[in-house]
Scaffold this active site. Structure first.
Site, PDB file in Angstrom:
ATOM      1  N   GLY A  20       0.320  -1.755  -7.315  1.00  0.00           N
ATOM      2  CA  GLY A  20      -0.694  -1.827  -6.273  1.00  0.00           C
ATOM      3  C   GLY A  20      -0.029  -1.729  -4.913  1.00  0.00           C
ATOM      4  CB  THR A  21      -0.219   0.522  -2.296  1.00  0.00           C
ATOM      5  OG1 THR A  21      -1.570   0.965  -2.490  1.00  0.00           O
ATOM      6  CG2 THR A  21       0.662   1.349  -3.207  1.00  0.00           C
ATOM      7  CB  THR A  22      -1.860  -1.078   1.713  1.00  0.00           C
ATOM      8  OG1 THR A  22      -0.710  -0.234   1.634  1.00  0.00           O
ATOM      9  CG2 THR A  22      -1.886  -1.755   3.066  1.00  0.00           C
TER      10      THR A  22
END
Length: 275
Positions: free
Chosen positions: A51-53
């Site tokens: 998962g990123t931001t």
């Protein structure tokens, strides 16, 4: 079927009052079910979706948390519509960054942890108590983090006693830190934080905070390939949650769509910066 040592009945540990911590109970009765009890074989490596931001910011009556929908695996897009923001109980949200599978499992365990505490104690845990309980669970995952499978969430909620929104960040060792006004985690957080610094206004409304969160994610996606911006073609919008004295809720796509489209249109008129 052959009865077990308890004659087919639940073990006695399940029938007597115990700790208000479900994680402690699980560690004593079925430790293999805890994410922290797993490990990779020596020398092994796993390429798993990440998962990123995530961005979060306070407003005059609570707190907003938003996450992009992209999950990456190396240079590939593993998922375009992943959910990364979750309600952990009636008055709090958590956003995940890092190894997606472990992060989601940790969030589910945290949700059960808070529900178990409420049933045993007959009251909601304080917001600081929730933040510290999550820190201890992250600390328990340190062994996996040392093998490259780290989980670094951000936690936010409405403090009923103080009547305000609060934000807590973490590191992989379980360190817990209270943030003020806004925060971001994930691969695009450097760019999102720059946008939050310029756009966040204390004492604003929930609508203004939601627009600021979407703007920050747009900036992150503009400079970080692992962060997914609003996808107009597929109609995939960020996940946006709000917590105030009415509790936690998520903004429906029908309400979020005009906000996103207005920001995208403004960016088209001014492609070099924020509106």
């Amino acid at each position: 079927m052959t009865p077990g040592p308890d004659g087919g009945r639940l073990p006695s540990a399940y029938l007597v009052p115990g700790s208000s911590s479900f994680t402690e109970f699980l560690a004593a009765q079925a430790p293999a079910m805890l994410p922290s009890q797993r490990s990779l074989p020596p020398g092994a490596a796993i390429e798993a979706p990440h998962g990123t931001t995530i961005v979060t910011l306070t407003w005059d009556g609570g707190v907003v948390m938003a996450g992009d929908r992209r999950a990456t695996m190396g240079n590939l897009i593993a998922n375009r519509d992943m959910e990364k923001v979750f309600a952990t109980d009636e008055y709090s949200l958590v956003g995940i960054a890092g190894t997606a599978g472990l992060a989601i499992e940790l969030v589910r365990l945290f949700q059960v942890e808070l529900e178990h505490y409420e049933k045993i104690e007959g009251t909601l845990m304080s917001l600081e108590g929730k933040a510290n309980r999550l820190a201890s669970m992250i600390r328990g995952n340190l062994g996996m983090a040392m093998q490259g499978l780290s989980v670094v969430p951000v936690f936010a909620g409405y403090d009923v006693g103080d009547g305000r929104g609060r934000i807590f960040s973490y590191d992989v060792t379980g360190g817990c830190y209270e943030e003020h006004d806004h925060h971001s985690v994930g691969s695009g957080s450097l760019f999102a934080r720059g946008a939050l610094k310029k756009l966040h206004r204390r004492g604003g409304t929930a609508e203004q905070a939601i627009a600021t969160a979407v703007e920050a994610l747009y900036d992150a996606a503009d400079d970080d390939s692992a962060t997914g911006g609003p996808d107009l073609g597929r109609r995939i919008w960020p996940t946006v949650g709000v917590v105030d004295d009415d509790g936690a809720r998520f903004i429906p796509d029908a309400e979020l769509q005009p906000v996103v489209e207005a920001i995208v249109a403004a960016r088209a008129d001014n492609p070099g910066g924020a509106r």
